[in-house]
Structure formats: C-alpha cells, structure tokens
Design a protein around this motif. Structure first.
Motif, PDB file in Angstrom:
ATOM      1  N   LEU A  78       0.817  -1.212   0.000  1.00 15.34           N
ATOM      2  CA  LEU A  78       0.000   0.000   0.000  1.00 15.34           C
ATOM      3  C   LEU A  78       0.852   1.263   0.000  1.00 15.34           C
ATOM      4  CD1 LEU A  78      -2.826  -1.106   2.424  1.00 15.34           C
ATOM      5  CD2 LEU A  78      -2.995  -0.785  -0.042  1.00 15.34           C
ATOM      6  N   MET A  79       1.963   1.249   0.709  1.00 16.23           N
ATOM      7  CA  MET A  79       2.842   2.425   0.717  1.00 16.23           C
ATOM      8  C   MET A  79       3.444   2.651  -0.669  1.00 16.23           C
ATOM      9  SD  MET A  79       2.658   3.925   3.572  1.00 16.23           S
ATOM     10  CE  MET A  79       4.023   5.055   3.465  1.00 16.23           C
ATOM     11  N   ILE A  80       3.854   1.571  -1.324  1.00 16.24           N
ATOM     12  CA  ILE A  80       4.409   1.698  -2.677  1.00 16.24           C
ATOM     13  C   ILE A  80       3.356   2.259  -3.620  1.00 16.24           C
ATOM     14  CG2 ILE A  80       5.246   0.374  -4.668  1.00 16.24           C
ATOM     15  CD1 ILE A  80       6.655  -1.467  -2.565  1.00 16.24           C
ATOM     16  N   TRP A  81       2.142   1.709  -3.574  1.00 18.14           N
ATOM     17  CA  TRP A  81       1.072   2.198  -4.441  1.00 18.14           C
ATOM     18  C   TRP A  81       0.687   3.638  -4.104  1.00 18.14           C
ATOM     19  CZ3 TRP A  81      -0.358   0.899  -9.016  1.00 18.14           C
ATOM     20  CH2 TRP A  81      -0.113  -0.389  -9.462  1.00 18.14           C
ATOM     21  N   SER A  82       0.718   3.986  -2.842  1.00 19.35           N
ATOM     22  CA  SER A  82       0.395   5.362  -2.444  1.00 19.35           C
ATOM     23  C   SER A  82       1.357   6.352  -3.093  1.00 19.35           C
ATOM     24  CB  SER A  82       0.465   5.522  -0.930  1.00 19.35           C
ATOM     25  OG  SER A  82      -0.530   4.786  -0.293  1.00 19.35           O
ATOM     26  N   VAL A  83       2.640   6.057  -3.024  1.00 21.29           N
ATOM     27  CA  VAL A  83       3.644   6.946  -3.608  1.00 21.29           C
ATOM     28  C   VAL A  83       3.516   6.972  -5.133  1.00 21.29           C
ATOM     29  CG1 VAL A  83       6.122   7.327  -3.924  1.00 21.29           C
ATOM     30  CG2 VAL A  83       5.225   6.739  -1.669  1.00 21.29           C
ATOM     31  N   LEU A  84       3.319   5.801  -5.744  1.00 23.73           N
ATOM     32  CA  LEU A  84       3.182   5.756  -7.203  1.00 23.73           C
ATOM     33  C   LEU A  84       1.966   6.546  -7.679  1.00 23.73           C
ATOM     34  CD1 LEU A  84       4.132   2.052  -8.008  1.00 23.73           C
ATOM     35  CD2 LEU A  84       5.465   4.118  -8.461  1.00 23.73           C
ATOM     36  N   LEU A  85       0.853   6.412  -6.982  1.00 25.78           N
ATOM     37  CA  LEU A  85      -0.342   7.177  -7.369  1.00 25.78           C
ATOM     38  C   LEU A  85      -0.165   8.664  -7.103  1.00 25.78           C
ATOM     39  CD1 LEU A  85      -3.205   4.802  -6.227  1.00 25.78           C
ATOM     40  CD2 LEU A  85      -2.623   5.452  -8.563  1.00 25.78           C
ATOM     41  N   TYR A  86       0.464   8.996  -5.982  1.00 23.31           N
ATOM     42  CA  TYR A  86       0.688  10.394  -5.636  1.00 23.31           C
ATOM     43  C   TYR A  86       1.514  11.099  -6.713  1.00 23.31           C
ATOM     44  CZ  TYR A  86       2.678  14.413  -3.218  1.00 23.31           C
ATOM     45  OH  TYR A  86       3.088  15.677  -2.891  1.00 23.31           O
ATOM     46  N   LEU A  87       2.507  10.421  -7.240  1.00 27.14           N
ATOM     47  CA  LEU A  87       3.337  11.006  -8.292  1.00 27.14           C
ATOM     48  C   LEU A  87       2.754  10.749  -9.682  1.00 27.14           C
ATOM     49  CD1 LEU A  87       6.847  10.052  -6.913  1.00 27.14           C
ATOM     50  CD2 LEU A  87       5.709  12.275  -6.800  1.00 27.14           C
ATOM     51  N   GLY A  88       2.065   9.637  -9.839  1.00 26.68           N
ATOM     52  CA  GLY A  88       1.545   9.255 -11.147  1.00 26.68           C
ATOM     53  C   GLY A  88       0.371  10.087 -11.623  1.00 26.68           C
ATOM     54  N   VAL A  89      -0.524  10.430 -10.729  1.00 31.03           N
ATOM     55  CA  VAL A  89      -1.709  11.203 -11.129  1.00 31.03           C
ATOM     56  C   VAL A  89      -1.322  12.579 -11.688  1.00 31.03           C
ATOM     57  CG1 VAL A  89      -3.821  12.311 -10.265  1.00 31.03           C
ATOM     58  CG2 VAL A  89      -3.318   9.929  -9.680  1.00 31.03           C
ATOM     59  N   PRO A  90      -0.517  13.376 -10.987  1.00 25.73           N
ATOM     60  CA  PRO A  90      -0.112  14.660 -11.570  1.00 25.73           C
ATOM     61  C   PRO A  90       0.732  14.493 -12.840  1.00 25.73           C
ATOM     62  CG  PRO A  90       0.405  14.623  -9.241  1.00 25.73           C
ATOM     63  CD  PRO A  90      -0.034  13.258  -9.612  1.00 25.73           C
ATOM     64  N   SER A  91       1.526  13.434 -12.890  1.00 31.19           N
ATOM     65  CA  SER A  91       2.336  13.191 -14.087  1.00 31.19           C
ATOM     66  C   SER A  91       1.438  12.911 -15.287  1.00 31.19           C
ATOM     67  CB  SER A  91       3.273  12.005 -13.862  1.00 31.19           C
ATOM     68  OG  SER A  91       4.165  12.273 -12.810  1.00 31.19           O
ATOM     69  N   PHE A  92       0.458  12.052 -15.109  1.00 32.78           N
ATOM     70  CA  PHE A  92      -0.456  11.694 -16.190  1.00 32.78           C
ATOM     71  C   PHE A  92      -1.268  12.898 -16.658  1.00 32.78           C
ATOM     72  CE2 PHE A  92      -4.728  10.233 -17.456  1.00 32.78           C
ATOM     73  CZ  PHE A  92      -4.386   9.521 -18.590  1.00 32.78           C
ATOM     74  N   PHE A  93      -1.857  13.622 -15.716  1.00 37.90           N
ATOM     75  CA  PHE A  93      -2.705  14.752 -16.104  1.00 37.90           C
ATOM     76  C   PHE A  93      -1.892  15.919 -16.669  1.00 37.90           C
ATOM     77  CE2 PHE A  93      -5.863  12.517 -13.542  1.00 37.90           C
ATOM     78  CZ  PHE A  93      -6.920  12.528 -14.452  1.00 37.90           C
ATOM     79  N   SER A  94      -0.667  16.079 -16.210  1.00 36.07           N
ATOM     80  CA  SER A  94       0.162  17.131 -16.807  1.00 36.07           C
ATOM     81  C   SER A  94       0.566  16.750 -18.225  1.00 36.07           C
ATOM     82  CB  SER A  94       1.396  17.421 -15.948  1.00 36.07           C
ATOM     83  OG  SER A  94       2.275  16.320 -15.909  1.00 36.07           O
ATOM     84  N   TYR A  95       0.733  15.459 -18.492  1.00 34.62           N
ATOM     85  CA  TYR A  95       1.014  14.998 -19.853  1.00 34.62           C
ATOM     86  C   TYR A  95      -0.171  15.300 -20.762  1.00 34.62           C
ATOM     87  CZ  TYR A  95       1.971  11.987 -23.821  1.00 34.62           C
ATOM     88  OH  TYR A  95       2.177  11.518 -25.090  1.00 34.62           O
ATOM     89  N   LEU A  96      -1.387  15.006 -20.285  1.00 34.11           N
ATOM     90  CA  LEU A  96      -2.587  15.318 -21.074  1.00 34.11           C
ATOM     91  C   LEU A  96      -2.699  16.822 -21.320  1.00 34.11           C
ATOM     92  CD1 LEU A  96      -5.271  12.954 -19.488  1.00 34.11           C
ATOM     93  CD2 LEU A  96      -3.941  12.607 -21.582  1.00 34.11           C
ATOM     94  N   TYR A  97      -2.391  17.607 -20.294  1.00 30.02           N
ATOM     95  CA  TYR A  97      -2.415  19.067 -20.417  1.00 30.02           C
ATOM     96  C   TYR A  97      -1.437  19.523 -21.491  1.00 30.02           C
ATOM     97  CZ  TYR A  97      -1.781  23.948 -18.982  1.00 30.02           C
ATOM     98  OH  TYR A  97      -1.690  25.313 -18.964  1.00 30.02           O
ATOM     99  N   TYR A  98      -0.235  18.990 -21.459  1.00 35.83           N
ATOM    100  CA  TYR A  98       0.806  19.347 -22.430  1.00 35.83           C
ATOM    101  C   TYR A  98       0.385  18.959 -23.841  1.00 35.83           C
ATOM    102  CZ  TYR A  98       5.254  19.384 -24.873  1.00 35.83           C
ATOM    103  OH  TYR A  98       6.257  19.619 -25.786  1.00 35.83           O
ATOM    104  N   LYS A  99      -0.137  17.747 -23.984  1.00 33.32           N
ATOM    105  CA  LYS A  99      -0.541  17.274 -25.311  1.00 33.32           C
ATOM    106  C   LYS A  99      -1.677  18.130 -25.872  1.00 33.32           C
ATOM    107  CE  LYS A  99       1.930  13.952 -26.757  1.00 33.32           C
ATOM    108  NZ  LYS A  99       2.795  14.207 -27.895  1.00 33.32           N
ATOM    109  N   LYS A 100      -2.639  18.473 -25.034  1.00 34.26           N
ATOM    110  CA  LYS A 100      -3.763  19.310 -25.477  1.00 34.26           C
ATOM    111  C   LYS A 100      -3.271  20.690 -25.885  1.00 34.26           C
ATOM    112  CE  LYS A 100      -8.274  20.946 -24.102  1.00 34.26           C
ATOM    113  NZ  LYS A 100      -9.287  21.032 -23.054  1.00 34.26           N
ATOM    114  N   LYS A 101      -2.333  21.222 -25.123  1.00 30.91           N
ATOM    115  CA  LYS A 101      -1.792  22.549 -25.387  1.00 30.91           C
ATOM    116  C   LYS A 101      -0.992  22.588 -26.690  1.00 30.91           C
ATOM    117  CE  LYS A 101       1.102  26.030 -23.331  1.00 30.91           C
ATOM    118  NZ  LYS A 101       2.190  26.284 -22.457  1.00 30.91           N
ATOM    119  N   HIS A 102      -0.335  21.486 -27.022  1.00 30.47           N
ATOM    120  CA  HIS A 102       0.572  21.450 -28.188  1.00 30.47           C
ATOM    121  C   HIS A 102       0.044  20.571 -29.310  1.00 30.47           C
ATOM    122  CE1 HIS A 102       3.743  23.725 -26.236  1.00 30.47           C
ATOM    123  NE2 HIS A 102       3.458  23.057 -25.139  1.00 30.47           N
ATOM    124  N   GLN A 103      -1.251  20.595 -29.528  1.00 25.78           N
ATOM    125  CA  GLN A 103      -1.832  19.818 -30.647  1.00 25.78           C
ATOM    126  C   GLN A 103      -1.514  20.429 -31.973  1.00 25.78           C
ATOM    127  OE1 GLN A 103      -6.027  19.311 -30.105  1.00 25.78           O
ATOM    128  NE2 GLN A 103      -5.767  17.907 -28.421  1.00 25.78           N
TER     129      GLN A 103
END
Length: 103
Positions: A78-103
């Motif tokens: 659970l600690m491993i998944w907590s850290v991965l999700l904590y870092l993964g969610v902003p990473s994923f959504f910032s990637y979507l933000y970047y891709k949308k911005k640079h279409q």
C-alpha cells in the motif's frame, strides 16, 4: 518489526507532506520537482503539474492512512502504491495538459 515499519510510514508521509506543501512554490527548474520531459520544456505545464501535486498532497495522505488502517497487513504494498499514485496522477494529467496545449 512493527516499530520500524511505523517509522518508515511516518517518514514517507512526512516527505510527501513536505514536498507537496512546497510543490506549488517551486520555481521552474530542471533539478527539483516533477522532472518529466513535458514539464521541463513548458513552463505552464510545469506550473500545472506542481499545482496539482500540491492540491493532491493532503487528500492523498489521508486516503493512504485510511487504507493502511483498513488493511494493516498490506502496508508495504500500500505504501508503494500510495507513492506511485501520488506522483503518477499529476504526471499523467500534466502529460494530457501538455498534449492538449501542443496539438
């Protein structure tokens, strides 16, 4: 031992709390923060990623503590998944933000 495990959990949560509370104020740089290819090349994506990380910090900690209380025998996983999700969610959504911005 259980005491060592509790210290480890506290240290992880303290790091998340410290990093998350500072994330929104981090200047655009290539040394500290979410150093992802899309955050390093675009200032607005950097800001978006770190603002999201900042906003998710305390809900993520509370959620993690709650889940750890419900499943105490699974604390390492659970600690491993907590850290991965904590870092993964902003990473994923910032990637979507970047891709949308640079279409």
């Amino acid at each position: 031992s259980s005491a060592a495990s509790d210290v480890y959990k506290r240290q992880v949560f303290a790091f998340i709390a410290l990093f998350g509370s500072c994330a929104n104020d981090l200047p655009f740089n290539k040394y500290v923060g979410l150093r992802l290819p899309w955050t390093l090349v675009d200032y607005q994506t950097w800001r978006y990623a770190h603002k999201l990380l900042h906003e998710l910090t305390f809900p993520a900690i509370l959620f993690s503590i709650t889940v750890l209380k419900v499943f105490p025998n699974k604390s390492k996983v659970l600690m491993i998944w907590s850290v991965l999700l904590y870092l993964g969610v902003p990473s994923f959504f910032s990637y979507l933000y970047y891709k949308k911005k640079h279409q």
